[in-house]
Design a protein around this motif. Structure first.
Motif, short mmCIF file in Angstrom:
data_model
loop_
_atom_site.label_atom_id
_atom_site.label_comp_id
_atom_site.label_asym_id
_atom_site.label_seq_id
_atom_site.Cartn_x
_atom_site.Cartn_y
_atom_site.Cartn_z
N UNK A 6 109.90 8.82 -38.24
CA UNK A 6 111.11 9.16 -37.48
C UNK A 6 110.79 9.43 -36.02
N UNK A 7 109.68 10.14 -35.77
CA UNK A 7 109.31 10.44 -34.38
C UNK A 7 109.03 9.15 -33.62
N UNK A 8 108.24 8.23 -34.23
CA UNK A 8 107.88 6.99 -33.54
C UNK A 8 109.10 6.10 -33.34
N UNK A 9 109.97 6.03 -34.35
CA UNK A 9 111.17 5.20 -34.22
C UNK A 9 112.09 5.73 -33.12
N UNK A 10 112.21 7.06 -33.01
CA UNK A 10 113.03 7.63 -31.95
C UNK A 10 112.43 7.35 -30.57
N UNK A 11 111.10 7.35 -30.47
CA UNK A 11 110.46 7.02 -29.19
C UNK A 11 110.77 5.58 -28.79
N UNK A 12 110.74 4.65 -29.76
CA UNK A 12 111.08 3.25 -29.46
C UNK A 12 112.55 3.11 -29.08
N UNK B 213 114.75 14.12 -39.60
CA UNK B 213 115.74 13.54 -38.70
C UNK B 213 116.10 14.52 -37.59
N UNK B 214 116.29 15.80 -37.95
CA UNK B 214 116.67 16.79 -36.94
C UNK B 214 115.54 17.02 -35.94
N UNK B 215 114.31 17.05 -36.42
CA UNK B 215 113.18 17.30 -35.52
C UNK B 215 112.98 16.17 -34.53
N UNK B 216 113.18 14.93 -34.98
CA UNK B 216 112.96 13.78 -34.10
C UNK B 216 114.21 13.37 -33.33
N UNK B 217 115.39 13.75 -33.83
CA UNK B 217 116.63 13.32 -33.20
C UNK B 217 117.02 11.91 -33.56
N UNK B 218 116.41 11.31 -34.59
CA UNK B 218 116.67 9.91 -34.97
C UNK B 218 118.01 9.82 -35.70
N UNK B 219 118.87 8.86 -35.34
CA UNK B 219 120.11 8.62 -36.11
C UNK B 219 119.75 8.16 -37.52
N UNK B 220 120.43 8.65 -38.54
CA UNK B 220 120.07 8.30 -39.93
C UNK B 220 120.12 6.81 -40.22
N UNK B 221 120.96 6.04 -39.50
CA UNK B 221 121.09 4.61 -39.79
C UNK B 221 119.80 3.85 -39.50
N UNK B 222 118.88 4.43 -38.74
CA UNK B 222 117.63 3.74 -38.40
C UNK B 222 116.50 4.11 -39.35
N UNK B 223 116.79 4.80 -40.45
CA UNK B 223 115.78 5.15 -41.45
C UNK B 223 116.15 4.49 -42.77
#
Length: 914
Positions: free
Chosen positions: A725-731, A763-773
């Motif tokens: 999740x962290x890496x995906x949010x960075x991208x 998800x909350x820690x990384x800020x990633x939208x759930x649709x990208x997991x």
């Protein structure tokens, strides 16, 4: 007349000394427990006080050094006009800072030489600091002061005094620098708190290290006497780093000599002294009470003896009646008084018997019952008139034991007395009126008359049923499993030692079987622990009935059972016994309204081939059992000596894996997923890799199963979720990725009750939208427990996650059954894709899966695509996407970032051309 009964020696000793010992011992136990707790609290308080005081010392040192740095910045205003001349404003500064050895100007001369002009208090002369280090440091000064590394002062011998230089550039010139030479020992003496200095007997020992380049001592103070006692050692040390200009000092403060005080100065000491005084008081009170009781007892004995003498006197008076007619009246009166005393004595004896807690029976010399008390009536169920004049053995003892209690020799009606003994105690069964038997403790004493002749026997009887039952329960708990009542490990070891000893003497073989239920955890997780316990009971019963009467079945913990087969021969083979047990356990069980089928893995070790002692045989059978699980479960395996090495390697790999998790040696690689027609990136899968410190990689198929078995897969899986999740949010933030990342879930993770909380936290820690997991679950995991799977997947969809079924085709499930779950896509297992070009059957299966999945409106991804021919077939069958080495191997995060940036640049160029 009858004399008072004599209590047994054991009973008297317990009555006299039991309470006297119990009370002081209880007070001492409470006293020492409280003393220990108070000591711990005082030690914690001392530790907090020491750390606070040590922090004050470091802050004083930081402020003192900071004032020197501030002085260095202002030193250009005090610049001496000529060599050796002190400016007017320098005197007060030196008075405030006695740690300053000298102040002056450092000039850079021809050829890189250094020239110093020093003002008071020390004369001019060469600086002891390394000239090379100063030349290297001077160009890097800029406009701020710089602190040099510590160096030894000349002419200091073995004392090791050191100093440092504070350099500050002079404005208007690039070759002149003001310097302050500071002694480290005076700096430390004046840098700490004034009331806690380093002179005399310090409360602190201060050590300072310069850790800028390599650790080197700046100052080391001698340890004060008493600083190594147990009290100061328990406080440890306080360390804090301070930054001075461009250098870093580490200040370590240790406690000095501990202050000592009187015992009553501390709360624990007062508690201890008070407890000891209370113990002495209790002993004194007990002694006083016991002395009073002994005095009363002596008075009772004296009165009893006096009564016996009065009875003898009465007999003499009656014998002399014919010779003393004139004294008849007085003798009659005397006799009447004696009878009155006798009635009082008899009434007292009856009251004592009626109030006694234990059953009391008095028999004559022939064993006939003469007196019983109410407690005996309640114990045996008879009324007194039903027992009086009855023979003791025939009515109170079992029929089969009655002949033992004869009156010949030293034997009486209640119990046999040893030769020459006046009393005796024993425990045996006695009989009630209803014929039931109960364990009893019987103490019998001989009752003699004044002439020493036996008049009868006095028995005191106690029902010890509760004590016997308690002892039996304790013995059972010590040697048997509480749930199944099978022997536990303690009884197993004892039995195994006896069996091996007999087998060694008779040259016979012995087999040890270790069994373990396959996937027993799923029973507890789905049906509950109560159903799991019921299953263990049923399995234990089947194992017990599946072996011979002389064989032992023991439960050693959890769902593991150990079976010992002794006296093996050609007619009774261990492998046949193991197969029978596996078949017996494989029959369905009825649990909580469910029909449940479980399997069992069995490991077999033989004596003497696989070991000559019990521990070795059990260990080797356990290794064989794990081999059976690795080979597919639901089977029996013999131990071979190569297993020991493999088992050791597995344990070693598990230990290294735990260290790798702590050392963060695990990393995520990402494999792209590509559209079969357009070639565009539509997703990626996160794959875990283990890179060891030597650069070698441990294959996932080698360490993932071990992580599953030992439970590490849950924390590892949680880390994978967070990292992906962290890496995906960075991208996403960089704008180079707009596709979901897939994360595999293991069965242990899926059954974990904290799974949803773990996903939400990632998800909350990384800020990633759930649709990208995208969560990927294996087909066997999805179909293992459909109801539980449907509930968890529904909650995941409510979060907005995407769901995929991984390795589809290996679990033999129906596509129509999968439509009950909220699945987004299927991933065809690589085993079907590998041979679709050459194997028509595999091609037909893959084509059918794609067609049916599209009918169910599911997206299809083919795994393991490595050739253009495979891709061409997938395009013809309208497979949505593929992943494999044809597109890209799994890439580490940095290489995947480069690939995503290249793809973005390619798209931008294409749009620009349009």
């Amino acid at each position: 007349m009858t004399s008072s009964p004599t209590p047994s020696r054991v009973f008297a000793a317990l009555r006299r000394h039991g309470l006297a010992l119990l009370v002081p011992c209880s007070i001492l136990a409470i006293t020492f427990g409280g003393y220990r707790d108070n000591l711990q609290k005082e030690e914690a308080s001392r530790l907090l006080l020491f750390q606070a005081q040590a922090r004050v010392q470091v802050n004083h040192l930081r402020e003192r050094a900071g004032s020197l740095l501030q002085l260095a910045e202002k030193l250009h205003t005090l610049r001496p006009e000529s060599t050796g001349k002190r400016p007017d404003g320098l005197g007060p500064v030196l008075a405030q800072h006695p740690e300053i050895l000298r102040v002056g100007v450092l000039r850079s001369g021809p050829g890189g030489s250094l020239i110093t002009d020093s003002a008071e208090p020390s004369p001019s002369g060469p600086l002891p600091a390394s000239a090379a280090s100063l030349r290297d440091a001077l160009p890097a000064l800029g406009g701020k002061p710089m602190l040099s590394a510590p160096y030894a002062l000349p002419g200091d011998g073995a004392q090791g005094r050191q100093a440092v230089l504070i350099l500050s550039p002079l404005p208007g010139t690039r070759r002149e620098f003001a310097f302050i030479e500071v002694g480290t020992e005076p700096l430390l003496r004046h840098g700490v708190a004034p009331d806690e200095g380093l002179s005399g007997a310090p409360r602190f020992v201060v050590d300072v290290l310069d850790t800028t380049d390599a650790p080197r001592p700046v100052f080391t103070s001698a340890a004060a006497p008493g600083s190594h006692d147990s009290t100061t050692k328990s406080l440890g040390a306080y360390a804090e780093g301070i930054t001075l200009a461009q250098r870093h000092w580490l200040v370590i403060v240790s406690p000095g000599a501990a202050a000592t005080g009187a015992l009553l100065d501390s709360g624990s000491g007062r508690w201890l002294v008070g407890g000891l005084l209370l113990t002495l008081l209790a002993i004194a009170i007990q002694h006083t009470v016991q002395s009073r009781a002994d005095a009363v007892r002596r008075q009772v004995d004296e009165k009893t003896q006096a009564l016996a003498e009065a009875n003898d006197a009465l007999g003499r008076y009656i014998g002399a009646l014919a010779d003393a007619n004139r004294r008849l009246a007085s003798e009659v009166d005397e006799h009447a008084r004696a009878e009155s005393q006798l009635r009082e004595t008899t009434s007292l004896q009856r009251a004592i018997l009626d109030c006694a807690e234990y059953a009391v029976i008095y028999t004559d010399a022939k064993g006939t019952i003469r007196v019983i008390n109410p407690a005996a009536e309640r114990l045996f169920g008879y009324r007194a008139d039903e027992l009086i004049d009855k023979a003791t053995p025939q009515i109170l003892h079992p029929d089969e034991h009655a002949p033992r209690w004869t009156l010949e020799g030293s034997t009486i009606g209640l119990i046999s007395l040893p030769p020459g003994a006046e009393s005796h105690s024993a425990e045996f069964d006695m009989r009630r009126r209803d014929g039931s038997l109960f364990p009893a403790s019987l103490s019998v004493s001989i009752v003699r008359d004044t002439l020493g002749q036996i008049r009868g026997y006095l028995g005191i009887i106690a029902d010890i049923t509760q004590r016997v039952d308690a002892e039996s329960r304790i013995r059972h708990l010590a040697h048997y499993d509480n749930l199944t009542s099978l022997p536990n490990r303690s009884l197993l070891n004892r039995h195994l030692a006896d069996v091996l000893s007999a087998a060694r003497a008779r040259h016979r073989r012995v087999a040890v079987l270790v069994t373990d239920l396959d996937h027993f955890k799923y029973v507890n997780d789905t049906l509950g622990h109560l159903a799991g316990d019921q299953l263990l009971l049923a399995v234990a019963q089947r194992l017990r009935t599946g072996v011979r009467d002389g064989d032992l079945v023991a439960r050693t913990g959890g769902d593991e059972f150990v079976i010992v087969l002794a006296d093996l021969d050609e007619t009774y083979l261990p492998e046949e016994a193991g197969e029978r047990l596996i078949a017996s356990v494989a029959r369905p069980f009825e649990l909580a309204g469910h029909q449940l089928t479980v399997t069992m893995s069995v490991g077999i070790a033989l004596y003497p081939h696989d070991g000559v002692d019990g521990d070795t045989l059990v260990k080797n059978a356990d290794a064989a059992m794990y081999l059976a699980k690795e080979r597919g479960r639901n089977q029996a395996r013999f131990f071979d000596h190569g297993l020991s090495r493999r088992y050791s390697e597995r344990l070693e790999l598990e230990g290294r894996l735990r260290q790798a998790v702590e050392a963060r040696q695990l990393a995520l690689y990402y494999q792209p997923q590509v559209d079969t027609l357009s070639g565009e990136l539509i997703g990626m899968e996160a794959l875990i890799r283990w890179c060891q410190p030597d650069g070698s990689m441990v294959p996932p198929d080698k360490f993932i199963p071990i992580a599953e078995e030992c439970g590490l897969i849950v924390p590892i899986g949680a880390w994978v979720l967070r990292e992906a999740c962290r890496q995906q949010q960075a991208w996403l933030q960089e704008g180079i990725s707009r596709v979901p990342v897939g994360v595999n879930l293991s069965a242990r993770q899926f059954d974990d009750t904290t799974l949803l909380a773990t996903i939400q936290a990632a998800l909350a820690e990384s800020g990633l939208p759930p649709a990208y997991l995208d969560l990927e679950l294996t087909e066997s995991l999805v179909m293992g427990n459909p109801e539980h799977t449907r509930q968890v997947l529904a909650e995941c969809k409510q979060l907005g996650l995407q769901l995929s079924v991984d390795d589809f085709g290996t679990g033999y499930s129906s596509l129509s059954y999968l439509k009950r779950f909220p699945i987004d896509r299927l991933k065809i297992d690589r085993s079907f894709i590998a041979d679709i070009v050459t194997e028509p059957d595999d091609a037909a299966i893959a084509q059918t899966i794609i067609a049916m999945a599209h009918t169910l409106r599911l997206e299809v991804i083919a795994e393991g695509v490595e050739t253009e021919a495979q891709l061409a077939l997938l395009r013809r069958w309208r497979c949505d996407a593929y992943q494999g080495y044809l597109c890209s191997r799994p890439l580490p995060a940095d290489e995947m970032t480069k690939l995503l940036r290249q793809l973005r640049a390619t798209r931008q160029v294409a749009l620009a051309n349009i």
